[in-house]
Design an enzyme around this catalytic site. Structure first.
Site, PDB file in Angstrom:
ATOM      1  N   HIS A  94       0.836  -1.220   0.000  1.00 47.02           N
ATOM      2  CA  HIS A  94       0.000   0.000   0.000  1.00 47.02           C
ATOM      3  C   HIS A  94       0.861   1.257   0.000  1.00 47.02           C
ATOM      4  O   HIS A  94       0.418   2.306   0.466  1.00 47.02           O
ATOM      5  CB  HIS A  94      -0.951   0.027   1.211  1.00 47.02           C
ATOM      6  CG  HIS A  94      -1.713  -1.234   1.425  1.00 47.02           C
ATOM      7  ND1 HIS A  94      -2.975  -1.453   0.918  1.00 47.02           N
ATOM      8  CD2 HIS A  94      -1.366  -2.389   2.055  1.00 47.02           C
ATOM      9  CE1 HIS A  94      -3.380  -2.677   1.254  1.00 47.02           C
ATOM     10  NE2 HIS A  94      -2.410  -3.260   1.930  1.00 47.02           N
ATOM     11  N   SER A 101      15.415  20.748 -16.335  1.00 45.76           N
ATOM     12  CA  SER A 101      14.212  21.532 -16.611  1.00 45.76           C
ATOM     13  C   SER A 101      14.617  22.766 -17.389  1.00 45.76           C
ATOM     14  O   SER A 101      15.703  23.301 -17.190  1.00 45.76           O
ATOM     15  CB  SER A 101      13.561  21.925 -15.287  1.00 45.76           C
ATOM     16  OG  SER A 101      12.790  23.105 -15.442  1.00 45.76           O
ATOM     17  N   LYS A 113      16.635  21.220 -11.197  1.00 47.52           N
ATOM     18  CA  LYS A 113      15.965  19.954 -11.456  1.00 47.52           C
ATOM     19  C   LYS A 113      16.857  18.908 -12.133  1.00 47.52           C
ATOM     20  O   LYS A 113      17.676  19.229 -12.973  1.00 47.52           O
ATOM     21  CB  LYS A 113      14.728  20.171 -12.337  1.00 47.52           C
ATOM     22  CG  LYS A 113      13.567  20.873 -11.658  1.00 47.52           C
ATOM     23  CD  LYS A 113      13.017  20.135 -10.444  1.00 47.52           C
ATOM     24  CE  LYS A 113      12.248  18.884 -10.805  1.00 47.52           C
ATOM     25  NZ  LYS A 113      10.996  19.206 -11.494  1.00 47.52           N
ATOM     26  N   GLU A 122      10.191   7.788 -16.741  1.00 48.31           N
ATOM     27  CA  GLU A 122       8.846   8.324 -17.010  1.00 48.31           C
ATOM     28  C   GLU A 122       8.388   7.966 -18.425  1.00 48.31           C
ATOM     29  O   GLU A 122       7.237   7.594 -18.649  1.00 48.31           O
ATOM     30  CB  GLU A 122       8.827   9.844 -16.830  1.00 48.31           C
ATOM     31  CG  GLU A 122       8.986  10.264 -15.373  1.00 48.31           C
ATOM     32  CD  GLU A 122       9.219  11.763 -15.250  1.00 48.31           C
ATOM     33  OE1 GLU A 122       8.328  12.522 -15.644  1.00 48.31           O
ATOM     34  OE2 GLU A 122      10.295  12.171 -14.776  1.00 48.31           O
TER      35      GLU A 122
END
Ligand code: ARG
Length: 471
Positions: free
Chosen positions: A164, A291, A297, A304
């Site tokens: 979970h 970024s 970043k 992804e």
């Protein structure tokens, strides 16, 4: 595709029957050469075998057969060198090659004897898939090796295991990684199983109903390696099924959809682990992106994108099932739509497998941070219940007692391993001095001994197993 021409020659499939060439609009709408050109190698392979068989049964003279084979090989060399001109007016790879062959040798006009594009395309895709499955399987093995090597380099690192997405029990980082090795192994088994059904020769089925000519299907199958483990030819047994069957495409696309799903789950783990909040791993700069606006970043885009690409692979599977579900027997032109789905799934999954493997080779594990997280004594609450079980308490009661101890720790705002003996004993008299030993993480890991558990020895043995198996 290498090059296209703009001439408007009537397709060979229309000569005789039709008064006019297809309109440019129709030709553009129905062509498949823009994507099926990549079957050329296998189309040539199939044609060579078919020619040899036609020579064997006396349809081609030895001289005609060798002129066909020589011309096909020359065409193959030109395609490989990027010098071949694909012509959209000849619709697809099969026609393009046959037209060019016939331009080079008159015997080319005999090659299509007893053959249709319907059994030809089934043959080409089966041959292509056989190679694709072998290559993908090798790539998956490399990915498995990357997992094993990352796991071996960090064999003693512990992390919390999660259910979970809440901390559950301590596990070796290696155990978590090896879970993916097991998944990928099943993927390889599925691919190999799929390969066994791919490896059946459909040639000789003709357009739908075979041929009146004495084709030697066994010979073609043997020449193309469509044989069982004892070298006996494997042939499709129903010409109607053979030309309309795309089960093997669905099976492959379904198998690789599952690979994509596995890689997507892995991506999610990588993305989480690389967050500042987790900080279990860092990815080497060259496998991350920045970024355009925020200078600080460092993003896990590879993971992804892998997660994102799984959706089109799943979509391809749904497309194929939908493509087939309403088709009357036998071949219908709808089936031409299978190839882009097939190629896209194969290419996408292959590139994800490969890049994931290189990315794992460029991951550093933050072992101190992992240990800090794994040292959360709450992770050993179940071990504490097992302690009471060893003292004779029924598990359900032990679960309740440890729950009470956890509540007490929460109330007193102290970690579970700072509860005093009198506090433990206020919950159950079965707790004695040795209770604090439960919180020794190393000993806790040594206690996990059953097959498949994340015990110290178990995980090392499994690492050794994979090391050998993937060597
Ligand atoms: N290019 C077609 C395909 O990919 C094969 C040709 C069969 N065409 C036909 N009209 N029978 O399915």
């Amino acid at each position: 595709m290498t090059k296209k021409s703009r001439s408007s020659i009537s397709p060979v499939s229309r000569s005789g029957r039709f008064a006019s060439s297809p309109s440019a609009e129709v030709a553009a709408f129905s062509e498949s050469i823009s994507f099926d050109w990549r079957l050329w190698r296998h189309d040539i392979l199939g044609s060579k075998a078919h020619a040899l068989m036609l020579a064997k049964i006396g349809i081609l003279s030895p001289r005609e057969c060798s002129s066909i084979i020589r011309a096909l090989e020359a065409i193959g060399r030109e395609i490989a060198a990027g010098r071949f001109l694909w012509k959209p007016e000849f619709e697809d790879v099969h026609m393009n090659l046959e037209v060019e062959l016939t331009r080079r040798t008159p015997a080319g006009a005999k090659l299509h004897t007893g053959r249709s594009r319907n059994d030809q395309v089934a043959l080409d895709v089966r041959l292509w898939l056989r190679d694709e499955i072998s290559a993908l399987t090798l790539d998956i093995h490399s990915l498995q090796r990357s997992f094993v090597s990352l796991a071996s380099r960090n064999a003693s690192v512990l992390i919390p295991g999660y259910t979970h997405l809440q901390r559950a029990q301590p596990v070796f980082f290696a155990h978590h990684l090896l879970a993916y090795v097991e998944m990928l192994e099943r993927d390889c088994q599925r691919l190999s199983d799929c390969s066994s059904r791919v490896n059946v020769c459909p040639l000789g089925s003709g357009a739908i109903a075979g041929s009146t000519l004495p084709l030697d299907r066994e010979e073609v199958a043997r020449l193309l390696g469509f044989v069982d483990s004892r070298g006996r030819p494997r042939l499709t047994q129903n010409s109607m099924d053979a030309v309309s069957d795309r089960d093997y495409v669905v099976e492959f696309v379904s198998s690789v959809a599952l690979v994509a799903v596995h890689l997507s789950r892995l991506s999610e783990d990588i993305i989480l682990w690389a967050t500042t909040e987790f900080s279990f791993i860092t990815i080497v700069d060259s496998y991350t992106t920045g970024s355009s606006l925020m200078p600080q970043k460092k993003n896990p885009d590879i993971a992804e994108l892998t997660r994102g690409k799984s959706c089109r692979v799943i979509g391809n599977l749904v497309s194929l099932l939908t493509l087939l579900k309403g088709l009357p027997m036998t071949y219908n032109r709808d089936l031409q739509e299978d190839k882009e789905r097939l190629f896209d799934s194969a290419d996408t999954v292959r590139s994800c497998v490969r890049i994931m493997s290189s990315m794992l080779d460029h991951v550093t594990v933050q072992s101190a941070r992992c240990l800090e997280a794994a040292s959360d004594p709450l992770l050993l609450a179940t071990d504490l219940a097992d302690y009471l079980v060893r003292k004779g308490m029924p598990f359900r009661h032990a679960h309740h007692a440890v729950g009470a101890v956890v509540a007490m720790a929460e109330k007193f705002c102290k970690p579970l391993d700072r509860i005093t003996l009198p506090e433990f004993q206020s919950v159950s008299s079965l707790f004695s001095k040795d209770v604090l030993e439960v919180f020794n993480l190393n000993r806790a890991m040594l206690r996990r001994k059953s097959t498949g558990s994340p015990g110290t020895k178990e995980v090392l043995a499994r690492l050794r197993h994979w090391d050998r198996a993937l060597a």
